[in-house]
Write a protein that holds these residues in place. Sequence first.
Motif, mmCIF file in Angstrom:
data_model
loop_
_atom_site.group_PDB
_atom_site.id
_atom_site.type_symbol
_atom_site.label_atom_id
_atom_site.label_comp_id
_atom_site.label_asym_id
_atom_site.label_seq_id
_atom_site.Cartn_x
_atom_site.Cartn_y
_atom_site.Cartn_z
ATOM 1 N N THR A 131 0.873 -1.171 0.000
ATOM 2 C CA THR A 131 0.000 0.000 0.000
ATOM 3 C C THR A 131 0.906 1.216 0.000
ATOM 4 O OG1 THR A 131 -1.743 -1.162 1.193
ATOM 5 C CG2 THR A 131 -1.823 1.242 1.232
ATOM 6 N N VAL A 132 0.774 2.043 -1.028
ATOM 7 C CA VAL A 132 1.602 3.231 -1.191
ATOM 8 C C VAL A 132 0.692 4.457 -1.156
ATOM 9 C CG1 VAL A 132 3.173 4.452 -2.746
ATOM 10 C CG2 VAL A 132 3.259 1.946 -2.581
ATOM 11 N N VAL A 133 1.059 5.439 -0.347
ATOM 12 C CA VAL A 133 0.275 6.663 -0.206
ATOM 13 C C VAL A 133 1.132 7.841 -0.657
ATOM 14 C CG1 VAL A 133 -0.949 8.183 1.405
ATOM 15 C CG2 VAL A 133 -1.007 5.693 1.740
ATOM 16 N N THR A 188 -3.428 10.065 -2.831
ATOM 17 C CA THR A 188 -3.596 8.992 -3.800
ATOM 18 C C THR A 188 -2.983 7.724 -3.228
ATOM 19 O OG1 THR A 188 -3.546 10.539 -5.649
ATOM 20 C CG2 THR A 188 -3.068 8.234 -6.157
ATOM 21 N N VAL A 189 -3.726 6.640 -3.319
ATOM 22 C CA VAL A 189 -3.293 5.364 -2.750
ATOM 23 C C VAL A 189 -3.302 4.306 -3.847
ATOM 24 C CG1 VAL A 189 -3.784 3.583 -1.028
ATOM 25 C CG2 VAL A 189 -4.223 5.981 -0.499
ATOM 26 N N ALA A 190 -2.204 3.577 -3.967
ATOM 27 C CA ALA A 190 -2.108 2.425 -4.853
ATOM 28 C C ALA A 190 -1.883 1.198 -3.978
ATOM 29 C CB ALA A 190 -0.952 2.597 -5.842
ATOM 30 N N ASN A 191 -2.666 0.136 -4.218
ATOM 31 C CA ASN A 191 -2.474 -1.045 -3.381
ATOM 32 C C ASN A 191 -2.737 -2.335 -4.121
ATOM 33 O OD1 ASN A 191 -5.510 -0.803 -3.074
ATOM 34 N ND2 ASN A 191 -5.147 -2.512 -1.685
ATOM 35 N N VAL A 192 -2.095 -3.374 -3.626
ATOM 36 C CA VAL A 192 -2.388 -4.758 -3.974
ATOM 37 C C VAL A 192 -2.442 -5.520 -2.651
ATOM 38 C CG1 VAL A 192 -1.324 -4.717 -6.262
ATOM 39 C CG2 VAL A 192 0.042 -5.393 -4.322
ATOM 40 N N GLY A 193 -3.442 -6.373 -2.504
ATOM 41 C CA GLY A 193 -3.506 -7.208 -1.310
ATOM 42 C C GLY A 193 -4.397 -6.674 -0.216
ATOM 43 N N ASP A 194 -4.093 -7.078 1.012
ATOM 44 C CA ASP A 194 -4.966 -6.780 2.142
ATOM 45 C C ASP A 194 -4.335 -5.890 3.205
ATOM 46 O OD1 ASP A 194 -3.223 -8.696 3.067
ATOM 47 O OD2 ASP A 194 -4.757 -10.068 3.795
ATOM 48 N N SER A 195 -3.308 -5.143 2.854
ATOM 49 C CA SER A 195 -2.873 -4.060 3.737
ATOM 50 C C SER A 195 -3.706 -2.837 3.348
ATOM 51 C CB SER A 195 -1.369 -3.807 3.607
ATOM 52 O OG SER A 195 -0.987 -3.605 2.271
ATOM 53 N N ASP A 208 -9.998 -3.483 -0.981
ATOM 54 C CA ASP A 208 -9.642 -4.726 -0.300
ATOM 55 C C ASP A 208 -9.623 -5.818 -1.362
ATOM 56 O OD1 ASP A 208 -9.389 -7.003 1.284
ATOM 57 O OD2 ASP A 208 -10.728 -6.231 2.831
ATOM 58 N N HIS A 209 -8.512 -6.509 -1.465
ATOM 59 C CA HIS A 209 -8.383 -7.543 -2.484
ATOM 60 C C HIS A 209 -8.549 -8.958 -1.937
ATOM 61 C CE1 HIS A 209 -6.169 -4.190 -4.659
ATOM 62 N NE2 HIS A 209 -7.344 -4.329 -5.213
ATOM 63 N N ARG A 210 -9.103 -9.082 -0.750
ATOM 64 C CA ARG A 210 -9.449 -10.417 -0.268
ATOM 65 C C ARG A 210 -10.645 -10.908 -1.069
ATOM 66 N NH1 ARG A 210 -8.915 -10.587 6.311
ATOM 67 N NH2 ARG A 210 -6.664 -10.263 6.341
ATOM 68 N N LEU A 240 -4.620 -18.801 -2.675
ATOM 69 C CA LEU A 240 -4.400 -17.468 -2.112
ATOM 70 C C LEU A 240 -5.729 -16.831 -1.734
ATOM 71 C CD1 LEU A 240 -2.130 -15.347 -1.661
ATOM 72 C CD2 LEU A 240 -2.622 -14.512 -3.954
ATOM 73 N N MET A 241 -5.767 -16.114 -0.613
ATOM 74 C CA MET A 241 -6.974 -15.426 -0.173
ATOM 75 C C MET A 241 -7.188 -14.095 -0.883
ATOM 76 S SD MET A 241 -6.856 -16.170 3.960
ATOM 77 C CE MET A 241 -7.510 -14.576 4.270
ATOM 78 N N MET A 242 -6.204 -13.631 -1.650
ATOM 79 C CA MET A 242 -6.274 -12.323 -2.287
ATOM 80 C C MET A 242 -6.243 -12.440 -3.805
ATOM 81 S SD MET A 242 -3.686 -10.277 0.166
ATOM 82 C CE MET A 242 -2.577 -11.664 0.253
ATOM 83 N N SER A 243 -6.851 -11.472 -4.449
ATOM 84 C CA SER A 243 -6.895 -11.446 -5.908
ATOM 85 C C SER A 243 -5.724 -10.670 -6.518
ATOM 86 C CB SER A 243 -8.203 -10.804 -6.368
ATOM 87 O OG SER A 243 -8.283 -9.466 -5.876
#
Length: 187
Positions: free
Chosen positions: A8-10, A23-30, A46-48, A82-85
């Motif tokens: 997660t990048v802010v 602006t937020v870029a994220n992959v996963g569940d953080s 949320d990518h769960r 995997l639990m995330m997409s």
Amino acid sequence: DDSGTTATVVVTHGTLDNEIFVTVANVGDSHAYLYTGAQTCRLNADHRCDENKAECERIRAAGGEVSRDDPKGPSRLWPGGLMMSRTLGDRSAIQAISTPEIRRALLPPSGGRVMIASDGLWDTMSGKQCAKLVHSKQVQQAAQLLVNTAHKKDSRDDITVTVVDLLPTDGPRLPWTNAKGQPLHDH
């Protein structure tokens, strides 16, 4: 090791009209949450698999499967389990992508506090609970208190927390300085 990670990048940036965006870029569940003093809102997706139906549809359209291997357990992406997409570096989950989802929010003129953390925190407390717990703490104290509280609540996952205060946009501005404290240019 075929396991991956989340990110997660802010980034904050302004406009010529003195509006400040987060602006937020994220992959996963953080996740990243913004606390304004009046409300707390999650800044990212949320990518769960259990939490994001659109991502499950994307996976199925690409030939993947989303199902539970245990009736009481979470939905998982197959192949890979995997639990995330979305993830970085998880080679066993071929339908998981590493492309970040990007969202942008306008920062109120009064500023706000951003809390960025791994799922080890968010699995134990909501963003609103975290904001209430640490709203009056300095950022380093706030981050440590959130980590300690997640441990006390028996978090079974890694816990990484960063807290950043975004100062009000109205009022006087300090000039940008270099490492020696010398002004870089006038604002």
